[in-house]
Design an enzyme around this catalytic site. Structure first.
Site, mmCIF file in Angstrom:
data_model
loop_
_atom_site.group_PDB
_atom_site.id
_atom_site.type_symbol
_atom_site.label_atom_id
_atom_site.label_comp_id
_atom_site.label_asym_id
_atom_site.label_seq_id
_atom_site.Cartn_x
_atom_site.Cartn_y
_atom_site.Cartn_z
ATOM 1 C CG ASN A 1 -11.022 -62.162 -61.457
ATOM 2 O OD1 ASN A 1 -11.948 -62.915 -61.831
ATOM 3 N ND2 ASN A 1 -10.635 -62.229 -60.301
ATOM 4 C CG ASP B 1 -11.599 -57.295 -60.118
ATOM 5 O OD1 ASP B 1 -10.347 -57.521 -60.401
ATOM 6 O OD2 ASP B 1 -12.190 -58.354 -59.625
ATOM 7 C CG HIS C 1 -12.543 -64.257 -69.257
ATOM 8 N ND1 HIS C 1 -12.825 -64.778 -68.289
ATOM 9 C CD2 HIS C 1 -11.938 -65.153 -70.209
ATOM 10 C CE1 HIS C 1 -13.006 -66.311 -68.739
ATOM 11 N NE2 HIS C 1 -12.368 -66.486 -69.837
ATOM 12 C CB CYS D 1 -17.141 -45.740 -79.865
ATOM 13 S SG CYS D 1 -18.536 -45.463 -81.139
ATOM 14 C CB CYS E 1 -15.920 -43.544 -84.170
ATOM 15 S SG CYS E 1 -15.765 -42.964 -82.537
ATOM 16 C CB CYS F 1 -19.180 -42.872 -78.854
ATOM 17 S SG CYS F 1 -17.859 -42.088 -79.654
ATOM 18 N N GLY G 1 -9.101 -69.484 -56.628
ATOM 19 C CA GLY G 1 -10.609 -68.729 -56.842
ATOM 20 C C GLY G 1 -11.462 -68.944 -57.986
ATOM 21 C CB SER H 1 -15.932 -72.641 -60.987
ATOM 22 O OG SER H 1 -16.037 -71.907 -62.077
ATOM 23 C CB ALA I 1 -8.218 -66.235 -52.207
HETATM 24 N N1 APR Z 1 -11.481 -67.601 -51.546
HETATM 25 C C1 APR Z 1 -11.355 -68.657 -52.525
HETATM 26 N N2 APR Z 1 -12.127 -68.983 -53.567
HETATM 27 C C2 APR Z 1 -13.314 -68.662 -53.536
HETATM 28 C C3 APR Z 1 -13.605 -67.779 -52.607
HETATM 29 C C4 APR Z 1 -12.665 -67.051 -51.523
HETATM 30 N N3 APR Z 1 -13.203 -66.371 -50.679
HETATM 31 N N4 APR Z 1 -15.172 -67.468 -52.739
HETATM 32 C C5 APR Z 1 -15.304 -68.204 -53.911
HETATM 33 N N5 APR Z 1 -14.484 -68.938 -54.382
HETATM 34 C C6 APR Z 1 -14.406 -69.911 -55.421
HETATM 35 C C7 APR Z 1 -15.737 -70.770 -55.409
HETATM 36 O O1 APR Z 1 -15.486 -72.086 -54.844
HETATM 37 C C8 APR Z 1 -15.473 -71.136 -57.078
HETATM 38 O O2 APR Z 1 -14.895 -72.385 -57.450
HETATM 39 O O3 APR Z 1 -14.176 -69.064 -56.495
HETATM 40 C C9 APR Z 1 -14.679 -69.855 -57.663
HETATM 41 C C10 APR Z 1 -15.569 -68.969 -58.321
HETATM 42 O O4 APR Z 1 -15.806 -69.533 -59.684
HETATM 43 P P1 APR Z 1 -16.792 -68.776 -60.916
HETATM 44 O O5 APR Z 1 -17.891 -68.056 -60.182
HETATM 45 O O6 APR Z 1 -17.391 -69.895 -61.566
HETATM 46 O O7 APR Z 1 -15.819 -67.726 -61.126
HETATM 47 P P2 APR Z 1 -14.644 -67.987 -62.528
HETATM 48 O O8 APR Z 1 -14.074 -69.394 -62.316
HETATM 49 O O9 APR Z 1 -13.685 -67.048 -62.484
HETATM 50 O O10 APR Z 1 -15.586 -67.723 -63.738
HETATM 51 C C11 APR Z 1 -14.939 -67.860 -65.064
HETATM 52 O O11 APR Z 1 -16.894 -67.332 -66.113
HETATM 53 O O12 APR Z 1 -19.042 -66.430 -66.359
HETATM 54 C C12 APR Z 1 -17.625 -66.410 -66.320
HETATM 55 O O13 APR Z 1 -16.370 -64.846 -67.893
HETATM 56 C C13 APR Z 1 -16.893 -65.229 -66.468
HETATM 57 O O14 APR Z 1 -14.537 -65.143 -66.098
HETATM 58 C C14 APR Z 1 -15.451 -65.683 -65.998
HETATM 59 C C15 APR Z 1 -15.626 -67.278 -66.265
HETATM 60 ZN ZN ZN Z 2 -17.837 -43.186 -81.671
#
Ligand code: APR
Ligand code: ZN
Length: 253
Positions: free
Chosen positions: A105, A107, A122, A130, A133, A151, A190, A192, A235
């Site tokens: 993530n 965030d 990631h 920028c 520069c 910038c 959490g 995929s 989670a």
């Molecule tokens: N608690 C636990 N698991 C959850 C919850 C929750 N509240 N809500 C959703 N999930 C699970 C879903 O079941 C899924 O398996 O979280 C997972 C989210 O999967 P993705 O959306 O594919 O996220 P992620 O695995 O972080 O993706 C990897 O893909 O596009 C990109 O760069 C982006 O870092 C990201 C990467």
């Molecule tokens: Zn610049």
């Protein structure tokens, strides 16, 4: 012999006996903070073509990528606060149980919750760079009144995250592989587990003999294969349960 009544209790027992624990987290851990996941129902890629997250698209039309994808991401990240899952992992660090969080993530919520060793696999949305520069601008000071944000030198700002088509920073990749191969427990929360090379970390851990504990709302390609066991649920709830069980185990008798 110890009898365990729930998987949360089993995980707490395993954690209490471990020496080195790492967590790998994905978008699912921030869903309860109001940030949608990428895949599945309500996911970002349902509404927005993932091609907008490719570095080539950004180079070709940065204004469009800021408008369609990044502006909305900034709104979400600006508003989000850690939830009990982030707080639970930070608590595990305070208890001396968890050493490092590898997160996909961008965030910053793990750090906001108090985790101190976070590998942002990631990259991060906290800073923008920028493209001309190289000056950096904190997310809080980025002006989106005109897109793309620029910038002082006139160059275009890009977030310091890893777009599709870009390499994972090698120091992050190498350190993550190292930690994955040395841990005795990996919590996979959490994600995929389909985006490489992040999804390789549980495989590395498993092959090196670690217990892989998966926490997810639904099964993933790791479930029943790489994961030693999977705890299905939100989670925030699952991690709170594990922390509560662990605190009972660790409490002086
Ligand atoms: N608690 C636990 N698991 C959850 C919850 C929750 N509240 N809500 C959703 N999930 C699970 C879903 O079941 C899924 O398996 O979280 C997972 C989210 O999967 P993705 O959306 O594919 O996220 P992620 O695995 O972080 O993706 C990897 O893909 O596009 C990109 O760069 C982006 O870092 C990201 C990467
Ligand atoms: Zn610049």
């Amino acid at each position: 012999m110890t009898f365990v009544e729930s998987l949360a209790e089993k995980a707490a027992l395993d954690l209490s006996r471990s020496k080195s624990v790492v967590a790998l987290t994905g978008a699912g851990i921030s869903v309860e903070s109001g940030i949608p996941p990428f895949r599945g129902k309500g996911g970002v890629w349902e509404k927005i073509d993932p091609a907008y997250a490719h570095i080539d698209t950004f180079h070709n039309d940065p204004e469009k990528v800021w408008e369609v994808l990044l502006k909305g991401l900034k709104d979400l990240v600006d508003r989000a606060r850690p939830n009990p899952a982030h707080e639970g992992l930070a608590r595990l660090e305070t208890l001396g149980v968890l050493q490092t969080v590898i997160t996909q993530n961008v965030d910053g919520l793990h750090q906001m919750a108090g985790s101190t060793d976070v590998i942002e696999f990631h990259g991060s949305f906290a800073w923008h760079k920028c493209m001309d520069c190289g000056s950096r601008c904190p997310n809080s000071e980025l002006d989106l009144n005109r897109l793309p944000p620029r910038c002082r030198c006139g160059g275009i700002f890009r977030p310091e995250l890893v777009f599709f088509g870009e390499m994972i920073p090698s120091h992050h990749l190498m350190r993550s592989e190292q930690i994955a191969s040395e841990c005795d427990i990996m919590l996979v929360v959490g994600t995929s587990a389909i985006v490489q090379p992040a999804a390789l970390m549980p495989v590395i851990a498993k092959n090196a003999g670690a217990t892989v504990i998966e926490i997810n709302k639904e099964p993933t390609p790791l479930t029943g294969t790489i994961s030693s066991y999977s705890i299905m649920g939100k989670a925030g709830e699952v991690i709170s349960d594990i922390v509560a069980e662990l605190e009972l185990i660790m409490k002086p008798q």
